[in-house]
Design a protein around this motif. Structure first.
Motif, PDB file in Angstrom:
ATOM      1  N   SER A 183      17.659  -6.470 -62.113  1.00  0.00           N
ATOM      2  CA  SER A 183      17.977  -7.825 -61.649  1.00  0.00           C
ATOM      3  C   SER A 183      16.723  -8.602 -61.268  1.00  0.00           C
ATOM      4  O   SER A 183      16.622  -9.800 -61.520  1.00  0.00           O
ATOM      5  N   ILE A 184      15.764  -7.925 -60.641  1.00  0.00           N
ATOM      6  CA  ILE A 184      14.551  -8.644 -60.234  1.00  0.00           C
ATOM      7  C   ILE A 184      13.560  -8.753 -61.384  1.00  0.00           C
ATOM      8  O   ILE A 184      12.780  -9.709 -61.456  1.00  0.00           O
ATOM      9  N   GLY A 228      13.120  -9.858 -64.459  1.00  0.00           N
ATOM     10  CA  GLY A 228      13.607 -10.708 -65.536  1.00  0.00           C
ATOM     11  C   GLY A 228      12.490 -11.069 -66.500  1.00  0.00           C
ATOM     12  O   GLY A 228      11.549 -10.308 -66.732  1.00  0.00           O
ATOM     13  N   CYS A 277       6.672 -13.464 -60.270  1.00  0.00           N
ATOM     14  CA  CYS A 277       7.526 -12.279 -60.118  1.00  0.00           C
ATOM     15  C   CYS A 277       6.788 -10.977 -60.401  1.00  0.00           C
ATOM     16  O   CYS A 277       7.250  -9.910 -60.001  1.00  0.00           O
ATOM     17  N   HIS A 302      13.346 -12.243 -55.436  1.00  0.00           N
ATOM     18  CA  HIS A 302      13.665 -10.837 -55.160  1.00  0.00           C
ATOM     19  C   HIS A 302      14.364 -10.686 -53.811  1.00  0.00           C
ATOM     20  O   HIS A 302      15.255  -9.847 -53.650  1.00  0.00           O
ATOM     21  N   VAL A 341      17.963 -11.451 -54.255  1.00  0.00           N
ATOM     22  CA  VAL A 341      18.699 -10.326 -54.841  1.00  0.00           C
ATOM     23  C   VAL A 341      18.926  -9.239 -53.789  1.00  0.00           C
ATOM     24  O   VAL A 341      20.032  -8.703 -53.637  1.00  0.00           O
ATOM     25  N   THR A 375      19.103 -10.501 -64.994  1.00  0.00           N
ATOM     26  CA  THR A 375      18.780 -11.468 -63.951  1.00  0.00           C
ATOM     27  C   THR A 375      19.710 -12.663 -64.021  1.00  0.00           C
ATOM     28  O   THR A 375      20.103 -13.220 -62.988  1.00  0.00           O
TER      29      THR A 375
END
Length: 578
Positions: A64-65, A67, A299, A306, A309, A420
């Motif tokens: 998810s983080i 991307g 990122c 982040h 998330v 993401t």
């Protein structure tokens, strides 16, 4: 030389988890608390609050983080040479990004799964909470728009990736059913799913799916993919987290770890040399290295997203508090490894590429760093092409065919971006619901209404065109990408400020939080000021207005938070003197 530097960076990442993460956990975050009941157990609802085994949740959080941003950022920043990019990736990941992610997760878990914006209300004030939420809402719209555009562009550029990426949705649904309905252990089904996905990567090279073959022109194909992606992300955000989001991210994490492993193995087998200089100063058309290097690689070093998330979805699924170290700090190290691979592809891998086609330059007979980065417009316009081409060249050193290597790299990028995309949509739904709670507007707390508000503005940003300052037009979301980078970093610095206040009130050492907060806040405010001046010079009033709004929110939140910090410091000194 490239292989040696890569190995040294990976060793630094391993050592930081072994020593620095342990120091943070024991001295500041106190994540070894026997008997602590996490929100996933206390508030379990089968939809958002779901206790999850550490490997599965690690897969969700990592994918998810990680991307498209840690791929695109280093690919663009390689314009300034290989040394500045690598130094920022290493120092940012170890001492800033991983600390930020780890702390945001622990605090959210300790506050019953509340978002960082919600925690800010408790630590600072209700006004800060609302401003934080509004800022995050706008930031998430930018994330959704840019990632949807990136995926649509790759589907168009690499049609062999369409089938393997979309078949992953079906595979994830099956895995979710097996894990939570049939109660099977996760490892074996996920490994079988991994084999299935790689088989479809090969099938995709034989059966490319190009919507242009249906008679649609380029703009129509792009719009179709963007609308399809947002329709998927809206549905995915509303489904129970265990049915699609968790299993897809878990399976994708295996796929992505294997892909990164192959990339690094290709580097060690090929033993390439740096095709880029160590340092290159900015040319006439390029922004200055300082401060823009630090917001271009966002990122891949530190990212406010982040924290969203960590406190938006991950904290609601954490099974045990002690799992936070591996999931929070460890996942950021994984993202740092991705940024490392992207950097090496850009500064060494593209030197192994022959004929190719670049998005911003067209066909190139013999690719090299000097050709790819001949000017800033090409460096920023080609985006992730260096990763796909350079990384593909590393894979070819392992005996993988060119078309399969390129498909693998495209699937890697899209898999990171798509996980993401659906996570960001879910987080945006939570944020809009929190705004509804703050404003006492019940309609905004309805999940279907919140999802529509999450998706529709992002579609507008992804399809709208704005002036580019040179008499042409460009997509609004890409035009706002530099502002997103700076705003994203500012969210990170504000999160670090909230974390510092939170733990300082609990008599914990906070210098590991304060030092990165001051650095990131200073760099990002400087870059935002430069963006304001640039938009003013271009007479780009839309982007100027949005940047003014975002900057005003940042300054207000910073002023209130820093004012509270000063007051608390004076009170503590007065108490000691008394």
């Amino acid at each position: 030389m490239v292989a040696v530097v890569t190995a040294l960076v990976l060793l630094v990442f391993i050592a930081s988890f072994r020593f620095y993460a342990r120091f943070l956990g024991r001295r500041i975050f106190a994540d070894e608390e026997p008997g602590f009941v996490t929100p996933a157990h206390e508030l379990e609802d089968g939809r958002d609050f779901v206790p999850t085994k550490r490997p599965v949740l690690f897969g969700h959080h990592f994918t998810s983080i990680a991307g498209a941003a840690p791929i695109i950022g280093p690919c663009v920043a390689a314009y300034w040479g290989w040394l500045p990019a690598l130094v920022w990736v290493v120092l940012g990941t170890v001492f800033m990004g991983a600390v930020h992610d780890y702390g945001a997760l622990v605090v959210s878990v300790r506050e019953k799964g509340r978002s960082i914006a919600d925690v800010a209300a408790k630590v600072v004030s209700g006004r800060v909470r609302l401003m934080f939420l509004c800022f995050i809402m706008v930031l998430s719209w930018l994330v959704l728009a840019v990632f949807a555009m990136a995926i649509a562009g790759l589907f168009m550029a690499v049609p062999t990736s369409v089938l393997p990426v979309n078949i992953a949705i079906v595979v994830a649904l099956v895995i979710g059913w097996l894990l939570y309905v049939k109660k099977l252990p996760p490892l074996l089904p996920s490994l079988v799913a991994l084999v299935v996905l790689y088989v479809f990567v090969w099938v995709g090279t034989k059966v490319p799916l190009d919507l242009a073959d249906t008679g649609l022109d380029k703009d129509q194909v792009n719009l179709t993919w963007i609308l399809a992606l947002f329709a998927y992300s809206a549905v995915a955000s509303l489904l129970p987290v265990w049915l699609l989001l968790q299993p897809r991210d878990y399976v994708n994490s295996h796929q992505l770890v294997v892909g990164l492993g192959l990339l690094f193995l290709g580097i060690f087998v090929a033993h390439p040399s740096f095709d880029a200089p160590a340092v290159r100063m900015s040319g006439d058309d390029a922004p200055s290295m300082f401060p823009f290097l630090f917001v271009t690689i966002a990122c891949g070093a530190i990212s406010g997203f982040h924290g969203l998330v960590a406190s938006g979805t991950t904290s609601k699924q954490l099974d045990k508090l002690e799992d936070a170290r591996m999931i929070g700090y460890g996942s950021m190290l994984g993202e740092g490894a991705l940024a490392l691979a992207s950097t090496m592809a850009a500064v060494a891998g593209i030197g192994l590429v022959g004929f190719c086609a670049l998005p911003g330059q067209g066909p190139v007979e013999d690719l090299s760093w000097a050709v790819y980065y001949d000017n800033w417009a090409h460096a920023s316009g080609n985006k992730a092409a260096a990763f796909v081409l350079g990384g593909g060249a590393f894979l070819q050193q392992l005996g993988i065919s060119a078309v399969l290597a390129q498909t693998l790299m495209a699937v890697l990028v899209i898999s990171f971006a798509s996980t993401t995309l659906d996570t960001a949509t879910r987080i945006e739904r939570f944020i809009i619901a929190e705004i509804g709670d703050a404003l006492k507007v019940k309609a905004l707390q309805n999940p279907y209404v919140a999802t529509m508000i999450a998706v529709l503005p992002a579609i507008v940003l992804a399809t709208m065109r704005v002036a580019d300052g040179d008499g042409g037009v460009r997509e609004a979301a890409w035009a706002l990408w530099p502002v997103f980078g700076a705003s994203n970093q500012m969210i990170a610095s504000l999160t670090l400020l909230v974390l510092a206040l939170y733990f300082w009130q609990r008599r914990r050492p906070v210098l590991p939080l304060v030092i990165p907060m001051v650095f990131v806040m200073g760099v990002t405010m400087f870059s935002l000021v430069l963006h304001l001046l640039a938009f003013w010079a271009e007479e780009n009033w839309l982007l100027l207005g949005l940047t003014v709004v975002l900057s005003s929110l940042i300054l207000w939140m910073s002023a209130e938070s820093l004012g509270l910090f000063v007051r608390l410091l004076r009170e503590r000194r007065a108490a000691r003197e008394a």
